[in-house]
Design a protein around this motif. Structure first.
Motif, PDB file in Angstrom:
ATOM      1  N   ILE A  83      61.806 -28.278  12.952  1.00 37.37           N
ATOM      2  CA  ILE A  83      61.781 -28.287  11.488  1.00 37.37           C
ATOM      3  C   ILE A  83      62.143 -26.885  11.012  1.00 37.37           C
ATOM      4  O   ILE A  83      61.922 -25.896  11.735  1.00 37.37           O
ATOM      5  CB  ILE A  83      60.408 -28.699  10.911  1.00 37.37           C
ATOM      6  CG1 ILE A  83      59.334 -27.660  11.249  1.00 37.37           C
ATOM      7  CG2 ILE A  83      60.005 -30.080  11.389  1.00 37.37           C
ATOM      8  CD1 ILE A  83      57.997 -27.906  10.556  1.00 37.37           C
ATOM      9  N   ILE A  84      62.714 -26.790   9.821  1.00 38.83           N
ATOM     10  CA  ILE A  84      63.038 -25.458   9.293  1.00 38.83           C
ATOM     11  C   ILE A  84      61.782 -24.860   8.671  1.00 38.83           C
ATOM     12  O   ILE A  84      60.853 -25.591   8.300  1.00 38.83           O
ATOM     13  CB  ILE A  84      64.188 -25.521   8.270  1.00 38.83           C
ATOM     14  CG1 ILE A  84      63.774 -26.351   7.039  1.00 38.83           C
ATOM     15  CG2 ILE A  84      65.449 -26.071   8.895  1.00 38.83           C
ATOM     16  CD1 ILE A  84      64.810 -26.322   5.921  1.00 38.83           C
ATOM     17  N   PRO A  85      61.723 -23.534   8.529  1.00 43.50           N
ATOM     18  CA  PRO A  85      60.538 -22.901   7.949  1.00 43.50           C
ATOM     19  C   PRO A  85      60.277 -23.375   6.516  1.00 43.50           C
ATOM     20  O   PRO A  85      61.219 -23.665   5.767  1.00 43.50           O
ATOM     21  CB  PRO A  85      60.881 -21.402   7.969  1.00 43.50           C
ATOM     22  CG  PRO A  85      61.896 -21.269   9.055  1.00 43.50           C
ATOM     23  CD  PRO A  85      62.695 -22.536   9.014  1.00 43.50           C
ATOM     24  N   PRO A  86      59.005 -23.455   6.114  1.00 41.56           N
ATOM     25  CA  PRO A  86      58.680 -23.873   4.757  1.00 41.56           C
ATOM     26  C   PRO A  86      58.964 -22.775   3.732  1.00 41.56           C
ATOM     27  O   PRO A  86      58.902 -21.587   4.046  1.00 41.56           O
ATOM     28  CB  PRO A  86      57.180 -24.174   4.834  1.00 41.56           C
ATOM     29  CG  PRO A  86      56.683 -23.280   5.925  1.00 41.56           C
ATOM     30  CD  PRO A  86      57.808 -23.195   6.918  1.00 41.56           C
TER      31      PRO A  86
ATOM     32  N   TYR B 286      53.911 -14.813  15.715  1.00 42.79           N
ATOM     33  CA  TYR B 286      54.963 -15.018  14.718  1.00 42.79           C
ATOM     34  C   TYR B 286      56.102 -14.068  15.038  1.00 42.79           C
ATOM     35  O   TYR B 286      55.998 -12.859  14.844  1.00 42.79           O
ATOM     36  CB  TYR B 286      54.397 -14.771  13.322  1.00 42.79           C
ATOM     37  CG  TYR B 286      55.420 -14.879  12.210  1.00 42.79           C
ATOM     38  CD1 TYR B 286      56.544 -15.687  12.324  1.00 42.79           C
ATOM     39  CD2 TYR B 286      55.251 -14.157  11.018  1.00 42.79           C
ATOM     40  CE1 TYR B 286      57.474 -15.780  11.305  1.00 42.79           C
ATOM     41  CE2 TYR B 286      56.170 -14.253   9.986  1.00 42.79           C
ATOM     42  CZ  TYR B 286      57.281 -15.060  10.148  1.00 42.79           C
ATOM     43  OH  TYR B 286      58.217 -15.159   9.141  1.00 42.79           O
ATOM     44  N   LEU B 287      57.190 -14.632  15.568  1.00 40.94           N
ATOM     45  CA  LEU B 287      58.348 -13.831  15.961  1.00 40.94           C
ATOM     46  C   LEU B 287      59.233 -13.615  14.747  1.00 40.94           C
ATOM     47  O   LEU B 287      60.040 -14.461  14.374  1.00 40.94           O
ATOM     48  CB  LEU B 287      59.106 -14.555  17.073  1.00 40.94           C
ATOM     49  CG  LEU B 287      58.260 -14.864  18.324  1.00 40.94           C
ATOM     50  CD1 LEU B 287      58.973 -15.841  19.232  1.00 40.94           C
ATOM     51  CD2 LEU B 287      57.933 -13.582  19.054  1.00 40.94           C
ATOM     52  N   SER B 288      59.060 -12.450  14.119  1.00 38.95           N
ATOM     53  CA  SER B 288      59.730 -12.186  12.851  1.00 38.95           C
ATOM     54  C   SER B 288      60.586 -10.928  12.917  1.00 38.95           C
ATOM     55  O   SER B 288      60.222  -9.933  13.551  1.00 38.95           O
ATOM     56  CB  SER B 288      58.686 -12.016  11.741  1.00 38.95           C
ATOM     57  OG  SER B 288      59.286 -11.578  10.541  1.00 38.95           O
ATOM     58  N   GLU B 289      61.726 -10.979  12.241  1.00 37.06           N
ATOM     59  CA  GLU B 289      62.590  -9.806  12.143  1.00 37.06           C
ATOM     60  C   GLU B 289      61.887  -8.691  11.381  1.00 37.06           C
ATOM     61  O   GLU B 289      62.109  -7.507  11.637  1.00 37.06           O
ATOM     62  CB  GLU B 289      63.889 -10.182  11.434  1.00 37.06           C
ATOM     63  CG  GLU B 289      64.785 -11.099  12.248  1.00 37.06           C
ATOM     64  CD  GLU B 289      66.056 -11.458  11.507  1.00 37.06           C
ATOM     65  OE1 GLU B 289      66.100 -11.220  10.284  1.00 37.06           O
ATOM     66  OE2 GLU B 289      66.997 -11.967  12.140  1.00 37.06           O
TER      67      GLU B 289
ATOM     68  N   THR C  31      59.061 -18.921  14.278  1.00 34.15           N
ATOM     69  CA  THR C  31      59.964 -17.777  14.120  1.00 34.15           C
ATOM     70  C   THR C  31      60.781 -17.888  12.839  1.00 34.15           C
ATOM     71  O   THR C  31      61.100 -19.001  12.398  1.00 34.15           O
ATOM     72  CB  THR C  31      60.923 -17.656  15.329  1.00 34.15           C
ATOM     73  OG1 THR C  31      61.773 -16.528  15.142  1.00 34.15           O
ATOM     74  CG2 THR C  31      61.768 -18.909  15.485  1.00 34.15           C
ATOM     75  N   ASP C  32      61.132 -16.736  12.248  1.00 36.29           N
ATOM     76  CA  ASP C  32      62.033 -16.739  11.095  1.00 36.29           C
ATOM     77  C   ASP C  32      63.438 -16.285  11.503  1.00 36.29           C
ATOM     78  O   ASP C  32      64.320 -16.104  10.670  1.00 36.29           O
ATOM     79  CB  ASP C  32      61.492 -15.852   9.969  1.00 36.29           C
ATOM     80  CG  ASP C  32      61.439 -14.370  10.359  1.00 36.29           C
ATOM     81  OD1 ASP C  32      61.768 -14.049  11.529  1.00 36.29           O
ATOM     82  OD2 ASP C  32      61.064 -13.551   9.503  1.00 36.29           O
TER      83      ASP C  32
ATOM     84  N   LEU D  86      53.741 -17.909   4.611  1.00 37.38           N
ATOM     85  CA  LEU D  86      53.327 -19.201   5.143  1.00 37.38           C
ATOM     86  C   LEU D  86      53.504 -19.271   6.655  1.00 37.38           C
ATOM     87  O   LEU D  86      52.664 -19.833   7.362  1.00 37.38           O
ATOM     88  CB  LEU D  86      54.120 -20.326   4.478  1.00 37.38           C
ATOM     89  CG  LEU D  86      53.753 -20.645   3.020  1.00 37.38           C
ATOM     90  CD1 LEU D  86      54.715 -21.667   2.436  1.00 37.38           C
ATOM     91  CD2 LEU D  86      52.321 -21.172   2.925  1.00 37.38           C
ATOM     92  N   MET D  87      54.597 -18.702   7.157  1.00 37.33           N
ATOM     93  CA  MET D  87      54.820 -18.704   8.610  1.00 37.33           C
ATOM     94  C   MET D  87      53.740 -17.903   9.329  1.00 37.33           C
ATOM     95  O   MET D  87      53.291 -18.261  10.419  1.00 37.33           O
ATOM     96  CB  MET D  87      56.208 -18.151   8.906  1.00 37.33           C
ATOM     97  CG  MET D  87      57.346 -19.042   8.451  1.00 37.33           C
ATOM     98  SD  MET D  87      57.593 -20.466   9.501  1.00 37.33           S
ATOM     99  CE  MET D  87      58.643 -19.750  10.769  1.00 37.33           C
ATOM    100  N   GLY D  88      53.315 -16.814   8.704  1.00 36.27           N
ATOM    101  CA  GLY D  88      52.221 -16.042   9.274  1.00 36.27           C
ATOM    102  C   GLY D  88      50.936 -16.845   9.339  1.00 36.27           C
ATOM    103  O   GLY D  88      50.189 -16.782  10.325  1.00 36.27           O
ATOM    104  N   ASP D  89      50.685 -17.631   8.282  1.00 33.60           N
ATOM    105  CA  ASP D  89      49.492 -18.486   8.259  1.00 33.60           C
ATOM    106  C   ASP D  89      49.558 -19.547   9.352  1.00 33.60           C
ATOM    107  O   ASP D  89      48.556 -19.834  10.020  1.00 33.60           O
ATOM    108  CB  ASP D  89      49.362 -19.173   6.894  1.00 33.60           C
ATOM    109  CG  ASP D  89      49.023 -18.191   5.785  1.00 33.60           C
ATOM    110  OD1 ASP D  89      48.597 -17.061   6.105  1.00 33.60           O
ATOM    111  OD2 ASP D  89      49.194 -18.554   4.602  1.00 33.60           O
ATOM    112  N   ILE D  90      50.739 -20.145   9.521  1.00 36.24           N
ATOM    113  CA  ILE D  90      50.901 -21.184  10.543  1.00 36.24           C
ATOM    114  C   ILE D  90      50.643 -20.608  11.930  1.00 36.24           C
ATOM    115  O   ILE D  90      49.920 -21.201  12.747  1.00 36.24           O
ATOM    116  CB  ILE D  90      52.322 -21.790  10.475  1.00 36.24           C
ATOM    117  CG1 ILE D  90      52.520 -22.544   9.161  1.00 36.24           C
ATOM    118  CG2 ILE D  90      52.566 -22.723  11.661  1.00 36.24           C
ATOM    119  CD1 ILE D  90      53.967 -22.926   8.885  1.00 36.24           C
TER     120      ILE D  90
END
Length: 524
Positions: A279-282, A303-306, A227-228, A291-295
């Motif tokens: 860990i914090i997002p890369p 991917y829980l994103s705003e 998540t971001d 990158l979070m989408g790729d992970i």
């Protein structure tokens, strides 16, 4: 009494005790250097069965503590040179200690009362920087054959281990793959390759660490929340935590957590034995989002994103991804997944390859290449076996050093081994007949640059002067201690990673000059 009295030492008496401490730790560590170096037997309460046999310089250094407080202070300072080298390049710790001792001993011998010590130290640093620049120019890019040479040399000339490491790197990819080392449950040493990725982010609290020796949090069969959105309290992820805790599952949170959330998670790890890590997002900005989408795609997570209108408060267990294993250290995270590539991942890679070809700037192309490597990257695991705990520990140290050496060689190339690269940078003509600060610094550095080769020869029972008289130091000519022959060190496969050699010199100079500038010592 509301204060603690201290012991003070000054001038020559203080330096003599520092030298004594340095000599003792250096004598123990440098006996391991080179193909004919010896192992060291260590007794410690921190080691399985209390005994280990090793040829790993940093392991030997870390095991040493002396009774005299000033001598022990010197030991702690030298350990710092070894630890810095181990942290930055994973190998070269023995070389760093040999260089540190040589700089300190020669400095104390040559620096007279009328010399400006500060100026001498400044010149030593300048000389070291010149040598490092020279080593940069000398370095050679590695290929598959040279990679095996690097691994073999670092594994104490064990060709079988060198081949296993080189083959593993070949399978995972020299640029995008990652190789780790673990202990095997069998006497055999084997390797296997699984799909995975590496993130340049470490744990947010040291209380998550469950492998104290390696300073890592290692979780197997772990679920992953991606998540971001900032997690400001645990109630917001109650839907996820409830099933994780009830079923005693393991959870890695890749996302920004508040201090209170991190502390609560860490407290549950310590007190209740729950298996959490955060860990914090890369990266940052739009790159973080990509990158979070790729992970999430790679791990099968939502991917829980705003940016996509998701609300983490509605997250549940089905939104979590899954990894076979995660290894979280202070500054990086390795995620190993055992699933084959899905059609979605293959499609994403194809799209990224088109984007990379059309990207107008190099930095954009490099970032897209990094994303492709993350999705395609593989993790190689070398399982180190042994017929006893002592044998396994000794072999594990050698394999771990060799893997780190190969990684360093891939990053910055290789140099002639056997101490030749450093020795070839000796410039004695610069100070003949001079006694000023610059000349003294040159003499100190020249003595230090000769020290690693001299120690390798000494450990082999050879006279370094006899060997040097046969070598003109033209290019990479040197002496193969193992096979007793002269020749081109690169051609003979005797090589060192450039990064390891440079870091060993840099860290040795940093620590040694600190000791040379000392005139008063305060101990408990």
């Amino acid at each position: 009494m509301n204060y603690q009295p201290k012991n003070l030492s000054f001038d020559d008496k203080a330096r003599e005790r520092l030298v004594s401490g340095i000599s003792q730790i250096a004598k123990a560590v440098k006996s391991t250097l080179g193909p004919r170096g010896r192992t060291v037997l260590i007794e410690s309460n921190d080691i399985v069965n209390g005994i280990t046999v090793t040829k790993d310089g940093v392991t030997v250094a870390r095991s040493i503590d002396l009774l005299d407080p000033v001598e022990n202070l010197a030991v702690r300072i030298v350990k710092e040179a070894a630890d810095r080298t181990a942290l930055s390049s994973g190998d070269g710790t023995t070389t760093a200690i040999v260089l540190t001792e040589a700089i300190v001993m020669e400095g104390l011998r040559l620096i007279e009362p009328h010399h400006n010590v500060t100026e001498v130290i400044r010149e030593i640093n300048k000389q070291a920087q010149k040598v490092i620049e020279s080593l940069d120019k000398q370095s050679i890019k590695v290929n598959q054959k040279k990679l095996q040479d690097v691994a073999t040399i670092s594994a104490n000339n064990d060709e079988e281990i060198g081949k296993v490491i080189a083959d593993t790197y070949k399978k995972v990819g020299l640029k995008s793959g990652v190789v780790t080392v673990e202990k095997s449950q069998t006497p055999q040493t084997t390797s296997e390759v699984t799909h995975g990725m590496q993130l340049d982010r470490g744990y947010t609290s040291p209380l998550f660490v469950n492998d104290q020796r390696r300073d890592e949090c290692i979780l197997e069969d772990v679920h992953v929340l991606v998540t971001d959105q900032e997690i400001s309290n645990l109630i917001s992820i109650e839907g996820v935590l409830k099933q994780v805790i009830n079923e005693q599952k393991k959870l890695l949170i890749i996302g920004t957590c508040s201090t209170n959330v991190i502390n609560t998670l860490a407290a549950n790890v310590v007190r209740n034995g729950l298996k959490f890590c955060n860990i914090i997002p890369p990266d940052f900005g739009y790159r973080k989002h990509e990158l979070m989408g790729d992970i999430a795609l790679a791990l099968g997570a939502t991917y829980l994103s705003e940016q996509t209108g998701d609300n983490i408060q509605f997250a549940n267990f089905s939104d979590l991804g899954h990894a076979q294993k995660v290894i979280v250290s202070r500054d990086k995270t390795i995620i190993i997944r055992n699933e084959e590539y899905t059609d979605e991942i293959k499609q994403r890679v194809e799209e990224l390859e088109v984007q990379r070809d059309e990207a107008p700037q190099k930095q954009d192309k490099d970032f897209i290449s990094k994303r492709i490597a993350g999705l395609q990257g593989a993790i190689g695991v070398i399982y180190v076996g042994g017929n006893s705990d002592i044998e396994q520990k000794e072999l594990y140290d050698r394999v771990d050093d060799a893997v780190c050496a190969v990684k360093s060689a891939l990053e910055e190339g290789i140099l002639p081994g056997g101490g030749v690269a450093l020795y070839s940078n000796v410039c004695e003509d610069d100070f003949i007949g001079k006694e000023d600060e610059k000349s003294v610094a040159c003499r100190i550095m020249c003595s230090a640059l000769k020290a690693p080769m001299a120690q390798i020869m000494d450990n082999a029972g050879l006279d370094v002067d006899d060997v040097i008289s046969e070598i003109a130091f033209d290019g990479s000519l040197g002496y193969d201690v193992k096979n007793n022959q002269y020749g081109d060190m690169i051609d003979m496969g005797i090589v060192d990673p450039a990064k390891v050699t440079k870091n060993a010199l840099q860290n040795a100079v940093s620590v040694a000059t600190t000791i040379l500038s000392t005139n008063a010592i305060v101990t408990l």
